[in-house]
Design an enzyme around this catalytic site. Sequence first.
Site, PDB file in Angstrom:
ATOM      1  N   GLY A  78       0.800  -1.212   0.000  1.00  0.00           N
ATOM      2  CA  GLY A  78       0.000   0.000   0.000  1.00  0.00           C
ATOM      3  C   GLY A  78       0.835   1.264   0.000  1.00  0.00           C
ATOM      4  N   ASP A  84      10.878  -7.009  -1.284  1.00  0.00           N
ATOM      5  CA  ASP A  84       9.598  -7.648  -0.959  1.00  0.00           C
ATOM      6  C   ASP A  84       9.739  -9.142  -1.217  1.00  0.00           C
ATOM      7  OD1 ASP A  84       6.848  -8.150  -0.391  1.00  0.00           O
ATOM      8  OD2 ASP A  84       6.331  -6.165  -1.159  1.00  0.00           O
ATOM      9  N   GLN A  99      -7.201  -3.311  -3.945  1.00  0.00           N
ATOM     10  CA  GLN A  99      -8.002  -2.163  -3.509  1.00  0.00           C
ATOM     11  C   GLN A  99      -7.124  -0.963  -3.167  1.00  0.00           C
ATOM     12  OE1 GLN A  99      -7.725  -1.930   0.118  1.00  0.00           O
ATOM     13  NE2 GLN A  99      -9.453  -0.692   0.786  1.00  0.00           N
ATOM     14  N   LYS A 133       5.329 -10.022  -5.947  1.00  0.00           N
ATOM     15  CA  LYS A 133       5.149  -8.571  -5.981  1.00  0.00           C
ATOM     16  C   LYS A 133       6.377  -7.867  -6.539  1.00  0.00           C
ATOM     17  CE  LYS A 133       1.765  -7.930  -2.281  1.00  0.00           C
ATOM     18  NZ  LYS A 133       1.499  -7.310  -0.955  1.00  0.00           N
ATOM     19  N   ASP A 148       4.501  -2.449   7.333  1.00  0.00           N
ATOM     20  CA  ASP A 148       3.501  -2.137   8.344  1.00  0.00           C
ATOM     21  C   ASP A 148       3.366  -3.256   9.370  1.00  0.00           C
ATOM     22  OD1 ASP A 148       2.455  -3.701   6.313  1.00  0.00           O
ATOM     23  OD2 ASP A 148       1.079  -2.165   5.617  1.00  0.00           O
ATOM     24  N   CYS A 159      -4.376  -4.470   9.259  1.00  0.00           N
ATOM     25  CA  CYS A 159      -5.328  -3.995   8.265  1.00  0.00           C
ATOM     26  C   CYS A 159      -6.308  -5.093   7.880  1.00  0.00           C
ATOM     27  CB  CYS A 159      -4.583  -3.503   7.023  1.00  0.00           C
ATOM     28  SG  CYS A 159      -3.797  -1.907   7.236  1.00  0.00           S
ATOM     29  N   CYS A 215     -14.364 -14.490  15.165  1.00  0.00           N
ATOM     30  CA  CYS A 215     -14.231 -13.186  14.508  1.00  0.00           C
ATOM     31  C   CYS A 215     -13.859 -13.425  13.050  1.00  0.00           C
ATOM     32  CB  CYS A 215     -13.207 -12.302  15.227  1.00  0.00           C
ATOM     33  SG  CYS A 215     -11.512 -12.932  15.157  1.00  0.00           S
TER      34      CYS A 215
END
Length: 490
Positions: A150, A171, A181, A195, A239, A297, A447
């Site tokens: 992102g 990566d 997205q 990637k 992240d 995320c 969940c």
Amino acid sequence: MSVTIVIPTPLRQFAGGSSEIEVNAATAGDALLELTTTHSELRKHLYNEQNNLRNFINVYVGDEDIRHLDGPQTPVKDGETIMIVPSIAGGSFGTRTSARTDLRTEVPVPAELSNEEIARYSRHLILPEVGLEGQKKLKQARVLTIGTGGLGSPLGLYLAAAGVGTLGIVDFDVVDESNLQRQIIHGTKDVGRPKIASAADRLKDINPNTNIEAFETRLTSENALELFKEFDVIVDGTDNFPTRYLVNDASVLTGKPNVYGSIFRFEGQASVFWAERGACYRCLYPEPPPPGLVPSCAEGGVLGVLPGIVGTIQANEVIKVILGAEGILLNRLLLFDAWKMTFRQLKLRKDPHCPLCGENPTIKELIDYEEFCGLKAPVEEKPAIDEITATELKKLFDSGKDFQLIDVREPHEYEIARIPGAKLIPLGEVVNRICEIDKGKTTVMQCKGGVRSAKAIGYLKDAGFEGRLINLKGGIGAWSDEVDASVPKY
């Protein structure tokens, strides 16, 4: 005196969903006391067992960190704002392991600009702040970005477009449909590709003059220093906390500026950590939060354009660092709320006691960051909670045994997908609604992926719940994979 406390997104579920709460207080400590008295679940996230603010939580009055003022005794004025600023992570830096593969093209970068490059960068060249000499600096620069997700997507695209001569990318993940997205460097045709390969192709298409040095590898304590020393600027596009502290520490030890960004839901942070000229990441957050406390995320979600905005801010700061411009985000933390469309700027100070960049550093080499972040459990340690697989849950349903299934996701997630028979009690409400859970029945907590339901079990046990609690391993995603494919995955 009435003051407003701004509640960050990760903690709002424990504050009744509020983003701002007004309290009456004369000091910052009094304000936090009133806040945590009213919202008791917040206390464990803000304070440790010694009643001190946790090391991954910063509190600002105005734009000043109270640690550099009078601490909890810092006075507040009527109408003033108190900011709670936790460390945020986002998702994860890849999900698969890989041996290192170099896709580098060792191409010498000419010092002068060709006629084609002059035409390409003409809008830079007519800026007196850039000009011909500035564009040459960009061409000679070597920038390493960690991650092509992102944040790494806009970073790579804009740095290549700007004419950075050598762009290193690190990566080891593959493109997944859920990445598209927000990870705009990859396309639908790239799903399933590494990637690093997808990003390298796109960057070369953006600017064939940029030399791409691609490393398909996990950044580790073993390779970071050797990798970093070959570049001028390091950009943190990851992240997760282990990699974030690794990037920071390796940047300090090699004397490189570290252009930082992080995102969560609608909120982003950005700064430039440069120990030779100011604070490092450890000055801001000496320690990471305990594992699982900050949602990823994948659990909490992220607005697709948010990493585009924050990543572009990072690219802007990289260019300014290369050009030697004034006004870089040095010793400043920029906070952005995409939902409210607000920017806030907070002051950072170099911590003289920082174990990495302070006056008497004790960290002089890279460490085990998985262990530092509490992600390595002892080999002999048994799971602290009981678990059940989706297949086993289906058998439990089929057996006709009396049990209860509690879904601790948010109502909007419940609308997307649900397991039949599940009762919705969101995580932030589970302790206050403990009376709705029959302690005489076996209770399965569920969940999206198993993280929040595990937290819910911990909260209930801490609250004295005496019934049997079992966590659904893999959450509703596992139910979709193993039992009922008609249940949507999100």
